[in-house]
Design a protein around this motif. Structure first.
Motif, PDB file in Angstrom:
ATOM      1  N   ALA A   1       0.832  -1.161  -0.040  1.00 37.41           N
ATOM      2  CA  ALA A   1      -0.253   0.287   0.189  1.00 37.41           C
ATOM      3  C   ALA A   1       0.642   1.161  -0.047  1.00 37.41           C
ATOM      4  CB  ALA A   1      -1.113   0.260   1.421  1.00 37.41           C
ATOM      5  N   VAL A   2       0.620   2.713  -0.440  1.00 35.79           N
ATOM      6  CA  VAL A   2       1.165   3.714  -0.493  1.00 35.79           C
ATOM      7  C   VAL A   2       1.171   4.155   0.339  1.00 35.79           C
ATOM      8  CG1 VAL A   2      -1.191   4.867  -2.297  1.00 35.79           C
ATOM      9  CG2 VAL A   2       1.895   5.558  -1.878  1.00 35.79           C
ATOM     10  N   PRO A   3       1.838   4.812   1.568  1.00 37.24           N
ATOM     11  CA  PRO A   3       1.490   6.162   1.885  1.00 37.24           C
ATOM     12  C   PRO A   3       0.927   7.446   1.963  1.00 37.24           C
ATOM     13  CG  PRO A   3       4.279   5.215   2.359  1.00 37.24           C
ATOM     14  CD  PRO A   3       3.468   5.106   1.145  1.00 37.24           C
ATOM     15  N   SER A   4       0.007   7.284   2.845  1.00 32.25           N
ATOM     16  CA  SER A   4      -0.283   8.744   2.778  1.00 32.25           C
ATOM     17  C   SER A   4       0.175   9.711   2.697  1.00 32.25           C
ATOM     18  CB  SER A   4      -1.987   8.032   3.349  1.00 32.25           C
ATOM     19  OG  SER A   4      -1.731   8.811   4.837  1.00 32.25           O
ATOM     20  N   ALA A   5       1.072   9.661   3.977  1.00 31.25           N
ATOM     21  CA  ALA A   5       1.849  10.755   3.662  1.00 31.25           C
ATOM     22  C   ALA A   5       2.037  11.268   2.648  1.00 31.25           C
ATOM     23  CB  ALA A   5       2.748  10.588   4.625  1.00 31.25           C
ATOM     24  N   VAL A   6       2.456  10.906   1.512  1.00 23.70           N
ATOM     25  CA  VAL A   6       2.721  11.284   0.257  1.00 23.70           C
ATOM     26  C   VAL A   6       1.964  11.251  -0.847  1.00 23.70           C
ATOM     27  CG1 VAL A   6       5.085  11.023   1.168  1.00 23.70           C
ATOM     28  CG2 VAL A   6       3.900   9.398  -0.026  1.00 23.70           C
ATOM     29  N   ALA A   7       0.630  10.266  -0.545  1.00 27.09           N
ATOM     30  CA  ALA A   7       0.272  10.161  -1.628  1.00 27.09           C
ATOM     31  C   ALA A   7      -0.545  11.147  -2.412  1.00 27.09           C
ATOM     32  CB  ALA A   7      -1.539   9.278  -1.029  1.00 27.09           C
ATOM     33  N   SER A   8      -0.358  12.179  -1.865  1.00 26.90           N
ATOM     34  CA  SER A   8      -1.384  13.427  -1.832  1.00 26.90           C
ATOM     35  C   SER A   8      -0.183  14.649  -2.462  1.00 26.90           C
ATOM     36  CB  SER A   8      -1.524  14.302  -1.432  1.00 26.90           C
ATOM     37  OG  SER A   8      -0.856  14.873  -0.875  1.00 26.90           O
ATOM     38  N   SER A   9       1.497  13.946  -3.220  1.00 25.06           N
ATOM     39  CA  SER A   9       2.278  14.114  -3.675  1.00 25.06           C
ATOM     40  C   SER A   9       2.194  13.332  -4.974  1.00 25.06           C
ATOM     41  CB  SER A   9       3.550  14.561  -3.343  1.00 25.06           C
ATOM     42  OG  SER A   9       4.047  14.829  -3.879  1.00 25.06           O
ATOM     43  N   SER A  10       1.713  13.944  -6.092  1.00 23.30           N
ATOM     44  CA  SER A  10       2.128  12.930  -7.699  1.00 23.30           C
ATOM     45  C   SER A  10       3.687  13.057  -8.027  1.00 23.30           C
ATOM     46  CB  SER A  10       0.861  13.054  -8.663  1.00 23.30           C
ATOM     47  OG  SER A  10       1.292  14.333  -8.789  1.00 23.30           O
ATOM     48  N   SER A  11       3.912  14.251  -7.704  1.00 22.86           N
ATOM     49  CA  SER A  11       5.208  14.263  -8.002  1.00 22.86           C
ATOM     50  C   SER A  11       6.392  13.234  -7.501  1.00 22.86           C
ATOM     51  CB  SER A  11       5.720  15.825  -8.280  1.00 22.86           C
ATOM     52  OG  SER A  11       5.437  16.120  -7.142  1.00 22.86           O
ATOM     53  N   TYR A  12       5.822  13.574  -6.191  1.00 20.90           N
ATOM     54  CA  TYR A  12       6.592  12.417  -5.215  1.00 20.90           C
ATOM     55  C   TYR A  12       6.636  11.387  -5.519  1.00 20.90           C
ATOM     56  CZ  TYR A  12       9.065  10.678  -1.131  1.00 20.90           C
ATOM     57  OH  TYR A  12       9.671  10.269  -0.135  1.00 20.90           O
ATOM     58  N   VAL A  13       5.527  10.803  -6.120  1.00 20.44           N
ATOM     59  CA  VAL A  13       5.786   9.468  -6.389  1.00 20.44           C
ATOM     60  C   VAL A  13       6.153   9.102  -7.530  1.00 20.44           C
ATOM     61  CG1 VAL A  13       3.659   7.050  -6.539  1.00 20.44           C
ATOM     62  CG2 VAL A  13       3.243   8.941  -4.878  1.00 20.44           C
ATOM     63  N   GLU A  14       5.897   9.689  -8.602  1.00 23.26           N
ATOM     64  CA  GLU A  14       6.856   9.967  -9.998  1.00 23.26           C
ATOM     65  C   GLU A  14       8.376   9.487  -9.291  1.00 23.26           C
ATOM     66  OE1 GLU A  14       6.257  13.102 -12.075  1.00 23.26           O
ATOM     67  OE2 GLU A  14       3.590  12.332 -11.994  1.00 23.26           O
ATOM     68  N   GLU A  15       8.733  10.474  -9.078  1.00 20.79           N
ATOM     69  CA  GLU A  15      10.823  10.552  -8.148  1.00 20.79           C
ATOM     70  C   GLU A  15      10.752   9.009  -7.563  1.00 20.79           C
ATOM     71  OE1 GLU A  15      10.859  13.265  -5.385  1.00 20.79           O
ATOM     72  OE2 GLU A  15       9.960  14.944  -6.803  1.00 20.79           O
ATOM     73  N   MET A  16       9.767   8.623  -6.949  1.00 15.67           N
ATOM     74  CA  MET A  16       9.763   7.401  -6.981  1.00 15.67           C
ATOM     75  C   MET A  16       9.455   6.029  -7.748  1.00 15.67           C
ATOM     76  SD  MET A  16      10.341   7.147  -3.456  1.00 15.67           S
ATOM     77  CE  MET A  16      10.921   8.978  -4.076  1.00 15.67           C
ATOM     78  N   TYR A  17       8.595   6.504  -8.115  1.00 17.68           N
ATOM     79  CA  TYR A  17       8.252   5.136  -9.526  1.00 17.68           C
ATOM     80  C   TYR A  17       9.476   5.282 -10.397  1.00 17.68           C
ATOM     81  CZ  TYR A  17       6.093   2.976 -13.529  1.00 17.68           C
ATOM     82  OH  TYR A  17       5.969   2.228 -14.454  1.00 17.68           O
ATOM     83  N   PHE A  18      10.246   6.354 -10.755  1.00 26.87           N
ATOM     84  CA  PHE A  18      11.292   6.395 -12.082  1.00 26.87           C
ATOM     85  C   PHE A  18      12.560   5.535 -11.203  1.00 26.87           C
ATOM     86  CE2 PHE A  18       8.542  10.048 -14.311  1.00 26.87           C
ATOM     87  CZ  PHE A  18       8.029   9.384 -14.917  1.00 26.87           C
ATOM     88  N   ALA A  19      12.675   6.019  -9.792  1.00 25.58           N
ATOM     89  CA  ALA A  19      13.914   5.477  -9.501  1.00 25.58           C
ATOM     90  C   ALA A  19      13.750   3.932  -9.233  1.00 25.58           C
ATOM     91  CB  ALA A  19      13.842   6.217  -8.218  1.00 25.58           C
TER      92      ALA A  19
END
Length: 1025
Positions: free
Chosen positions: A35-53
């Protein structure tokens, strides 16, 4: 990028939890690994960073992110089942974007980490420190550009946000990044339980930690653990908390501090008292430090301070009886003790009591101090070190020191720097001192901007890596917290720490002074300034911690105590200085503070003791210890030890061996001996060698003096830092702690005491007269005119003799033990020994006397190896004593009626006179008498010599210039002995400005000239004084 659209849908349904950036910590409990942590769920750019990494390498992210993205791919729609991995084109694009975005993420996080460090380093520059709100504590209105803040130097929010965004852009960040979350580095504690925070919250918490009423300087410290300790103490959210009970205690202490000053102001409005108004918080601050230290095991605190606030500290910290303080204001009070006494705001006190907060015994000592504000600093350190030494407190866990300072003095007086540089030296460390600076932001009438070059008055403390806590003194809770941390710091690290109480001075330099002459705007604000007691009581009343009635009752209670003490003080008619003693010796004196006897036993020694010490002094008591070898080209330790052995074999003493005899025999009797100064271990003139160094093993040393006897007292010999003022003050303080110890300070050359003149004038010469304080410190001052130039010749004996208190015009009564009574009445003893045996005797007499007086010894240089400057063991035999005067022992002594001239002299010049007399065959015509003890003047012995040679003319001969040396001191006393019926002629060098010439030829010509005068029996015929 259909996967991103699917990913966005997942994000909208994320679960509660927390994460770390990239390789951070695990997710919180209750959140599945996919499950994705909600502390960062509102920041799509942050998740994109995670995803690309993650696409680049799954190991780039934490396992919780790895599991999430794997689950996401596994649950992809069936139409995308063939897309188990992105296409080559997409992978290339993702790889390119991933590298760029990863670099951007890293750069942004590094920027935030740098920002955090900037606050830790420079946040104190914009801390709200000035209670008046008109000054900058660091003398600079500039806000460091690397601090992202809208707060100006005086705490106001700036209307112009331009500087804020300039600082933001400095880090490559934008306004949109303020709501973006960043992982916190391990070098900060602002997160509390969070490991990521939005940038806006990071800045807010940094401002709370470093830019409020506390400014912390610590990032110059080169120890990571110590820096982390301080960060934790000031950054942890909500750490500065006080219970209601602690707040009430603080209020009660503030009431006592404030009302004490108010009471003095009401009763003695026209008296100088150097009150604490404007920094009343000092009293609860000191008590907090003492409470925390007591809880940690400290049971003895030695304190030093200037005059401002001293009466308040005596009353409310030391707990001196109030009536004893109030009676000091009575102009009709008579002194019961001999001596000058001192003004009330210079006096000290020693008191043992129970600490109410810890219910433990504690001893508090406030040292007396002259108006030389920082002079007491090394004295306090020396006394603290001594107490630690004698109690075996090798880590400073039982005894500690607290030093209070003024801002101008702390920055301006060099002894502060000298004292700090003793703090880490093995033989001088007190294992951490808490320094409290009462920062009035003014020095008498001088503004800080022209009083110091450094930003803060406390910057000198940075040289020893002492943390500095600046605090607004109008915030009592902030002050208490800082004091608590300071006490904990010392307990944890045994290092110095500085508390800078930024306050103000409500009145002038003293209560009679008008500050509006020089600081009109500052004092207009001060007159408008609400008292800190009013501020804090209103705060606690508003919080419901106390009621108005309870507050008023506490005020009335203390006022009543003061009134009662005031009434009682009127009954006091006599002032007892001894009641203000800061260093009592209860077992040494009688209960009334008097010597237990007025006699002195002989200072001679048994032959067995002399032989034993002599053999130890000429040998190496450790096995396999390689001393400096024999070398025919240089003086070596081996040859020195063989020379000593030869002297012992022949039952003779040179200067170094005589010193060994004195110190070693005292050690045998359980007397601790401490010798310190520059190069004392070897000796300036390479004669002593009390510390031997192994020539093959680094840092392996041997101190033979500590191998004399099985149950001997310890011998401490230690090279000091290149300091006189600080080190002499330290040794003076050390000598205060124990009368049964011989404490010696040796100057490298006699005139080097110049830079310690304040200690000599204010403490050693007059300390007993002012403060009823005995002290037996010994000053060894190499002295002698030997053609070495103006700076290495004279120990300035005229200065010491001028300050001697014996009356030149009074011929004393010789009843009783005159020698001992005369020593008891003097303020110090000044000697110039001409024989090794007499040097040994005078050191031993210093301990055998039933009281203590400072001893000034002008020690030789060339006599250390002079073949005639030898003594026999017989001169130290049992029953022998120090000779205050040495009579002529030649033909003149056998036929005194035939003697035409009697030459009185002292020190080295005797050997030059004796040599010249022998060459001219005048032994029967001229007697040479040595004055070994110059002050107090040996009237009885001098009279005996004059009666013996009643037909001879009298001459005083010295090698010093006429306006220096001893002549001005001895002349009126000689005339008193002869009732002004005979002159005392002067022979020596002419008056001069410099102590000695730097030209060898001139030196010898001067010596030849006054030798000719001394032995020309017709020189003074027909002359009239």
């Amino acid at each position: 990028m259909s996967r991103f659209r699917a990913l966005a849908g997942v994000l909208r349904g994320g679960c509660a939890g927390g994460s770390r950036w990239l390789r951070g910590g695990p997710a919180r409990r209750g959140c599945s690994s996919g499950a994705v942590p909600s502390a960062v769920a509102s920041s799509s750019s942050y998740v994109e960073e995670m995803y690309f990494a993650w696409l680049q390498n799954p190991k780039n992210v934490h396992e919780s992110w790895d599991a999430f993205f794997r689950n996401f791919h596994a649950s992809s729609p069936s139409g995308e089942a063939g897309e188990g991995r992105p296409s080559t084109l997409l992978q290339d694009r993702v790889l390119s974007l991933s590298l760029d975005m990863t670099q951007k993420v890293v750069e942004d996080h590094l920027a935030v980490h740098t920002l955090i460090r900037a606050y830790q380093i420079r946040g104190h520059h914009i801390a709200q420190l000035d209670p008046l709100g008109i000054l900058e504590a660091d003398l600079d209105s500039f806000v460091p550009s690397d601090l992202i803040t809208t707060i100006d130097k005086l705490g106001e929010v700036s209307r112009n946000l331009l500087s804020f965004f300039i600082s933001l852009s400095l880090y490559g960040l934008e306004e949109s990044d303020l709501n973006r979350s960043f992982q916190l580095p391990p070098t900060t504690f602002i997160g509390g339980g969070n490991i990521t925070l939005p940038l806006k919250e990071i800045i807010r918490r940094l401002e709370t930690s470093y830019c409020g009423h506390i400014g912390v300087e610590f990032m110059f410290i080169n120890n990571v653990d110590q820096c982390q300790w301080i960060r934790q103490k000031f950054e942890t959210p909500g750490i500065m908390q006080f219970t209601n009970a602690e707040k009430r205690t603080l209020l009660a202490r503030l009431i006592r501090s404030t009302r004490f000053e108010d009471f003095l102001a009401r009763k003695w409005s026209s008296e100088k008292r150097f009150g604490l108004e404007g920094c009343e918080v000092l009293i609860p601050a000191l008590k907090t430090i003492i409470d925390k230290s007591s809880a940690a095991g400290i049971d003895s605190v030695i304190m030093g301070m200037p005059h401002r606030g001293r009466l308040n500290v005596l009353a409310n910290v030391i707990r001196k009886d109030l009536d004893q303080i109030f009676c000091q204001f009575d102009p009709k009070l008579e002194a019961a003790d001999e001596g000058s006494g001192d003004v009330k705001y210079h006096l000290g006190m020693y008191h043992e009591r129970i600490n109410r907060e810890t219910d433990k015994d504690i001893t508090l000592s406030l040292m007396a101090n002259p108006s030389h504000l920082e002079a007491v600093d090394p004295v306090v350190q020396g006394k603290a070190k001594a107490e630690q030494f004698y109690r075996g407190d090798s880590q400073g866990k039982k005894v500690m020191s607290i030093l209070m300072h003024g801002d101008a003095a702390f920055a301006g007086q060099g002894v502060v720097y000298e004292t700090f540089h003793l703090s880490e030296l093995p033989s001088y460390t007190t294992h951490g001192t808490i320094h409290v600076v009462v920062n009035n932001q003014i020095g008498f009438t001088t503004d800080p901007r022209v009083a110091r070059s450094s930003p803060y008055p406390t910057d000198v403390a940075r040289v020893v890596n002492a943390p500095i806590f600046h605090v607004n003194a109008d915030d009592p809770e902030a002050v208490m917290y800082v004091c608590r941390v300071a006490a904990e710091w010392r307990t944890a690290f045994n290092k110095d720490v500085v508390i800078d109480l930024v306050c103000y001075r409500r009145f002038g330099h003293n209560e009679m002074d008008e500050p509006m002459f020089t600081q009109p705007l500052m004092y207009k604000q001060i007159r408008r300034q609400e008292h800190v007691l009013k501020k804090y009581s209103d705060k606690l009343i508003a919080e419901g911690v106390v009621t108005l009635q309870e507050f008023e009752e506490e005020v009335a209670k203390y006022d009543k105590i003061c009134e009662k003490a005031y009434t009682s003080s009127k009954d006091e008619k006599i002032l007892h200085i001894r009641h203000w003693l800061d260093s009592p010796w209860p077992d040494f004196f009688t209960a009334e503070g008097e010597p237990k006897s007025m006699s002195c036993v002989p200072s001679g020694l048994e032959e067995e003791v002399l032989q034993h010490i002599g053999h130890t002094a000429s040998s190496v008591p450790l096995e396999d210890f390689k001393i400096h070898p024999v070398n025919s080209k240089v003086t070596c330790v081996s040859r020195i030890l063989r020379g000593r052995a030869e002297l012992v074999k022949n039952r003779q003493l040179d200067w170094a061996l005589a010193e060994y005899m004195a110190l070693g025999s005292l050690l045998k009797d359980g007397i601790h001996v401490r010798l310190s100064g520059q190069d004392v271990e070897r000796g300036t003139f390479s004669h002593r060698h009390h510390v031997l160094h192994d020539q093959e093993v680094d840092k392996r040393i041997c101190v033979p003096m500590n191998h004399l006897w099985t149950n001997q007292a310890p011998y401490t010999v230690c090279n000091s830092s290149l300091s006189e003022y600080g080190v002499l003050g330290f040794e003076l303080g050390f000598a205060m702690a124990n009368p049964n110890a011989l404490i010696l300070w040796e100057a490298q050359f006699g005139d080097f005491h110049n830079t310690a003149q304040c200690i000599i004038d204010q403490f050693i010469s007059s300390g007993q007269a002012k403060w009823f304080r005995n002290n037996g410190i010994v000053l060894l001052l190499p002295h002698g005119m030997e053609g070495m130039g103006p700076e290495h010749s004279s120990a300035r004996p005229e200065r010491f003799l001028q300050m001697s208190n014996d009356d030149p015009d009074h011929f004393p009564d010789f009843s009783g033990d005159f020698e001992v009574h005369q020593l008891y009445d003097c303020n110090w003893i000044v000697v110039n020994c001409s024989t090794p045996a007499n040097y040994c005797h005078v050191l031993r007499r210093q301990i055998l006397l039933p009281f203590r007086k400072p001893l000034i010894i002008f020690t030789p240089k060339s006599l250390l190896r002079h073949p005639e400057a030898r003594s026999s063991f017989d001169d130290l035999a049992e029953g022998t004593n120090f000779k205050r005067l040495i009579s002529d022992e030649g033909p003149a002594n056998h036929s005194p009626s035939q003697v035409k001239r009697v030459i009185f002299c002292t020190g080295k010049v005797y050997y030059e006179l004796a040599k010249e007399r022998k060459q001219q065959k005048l032994e029967s015509d001229i007697a040479i008498i040595r004055l070994e003890q110059i002050s107090p003047f040996p009237f009885d012995l001098v009279r005996g010599e004059m009666e013996k040679y009643d037909n001879a003319e009298l001459v005083w001969c010295q090698e010093e210039h006429k306006n220096m040396g001893y002549y001005d001191y001895v002349r009126p006393r000689f005339l008193t002995v002869v009732a002004n019926e005979k002159p005392i002629w002067y022979v020596g060098r002419d008056p001069a400005a410099a102590p000695a010439t730097g030209n060898k030829s001139t030196h010898l010509n001067e010596l030849r000239r006054f030798m000719d005068t001394a032995f020309n029996l017709s020189t003074f015929q027909g002359k009239d004084l």
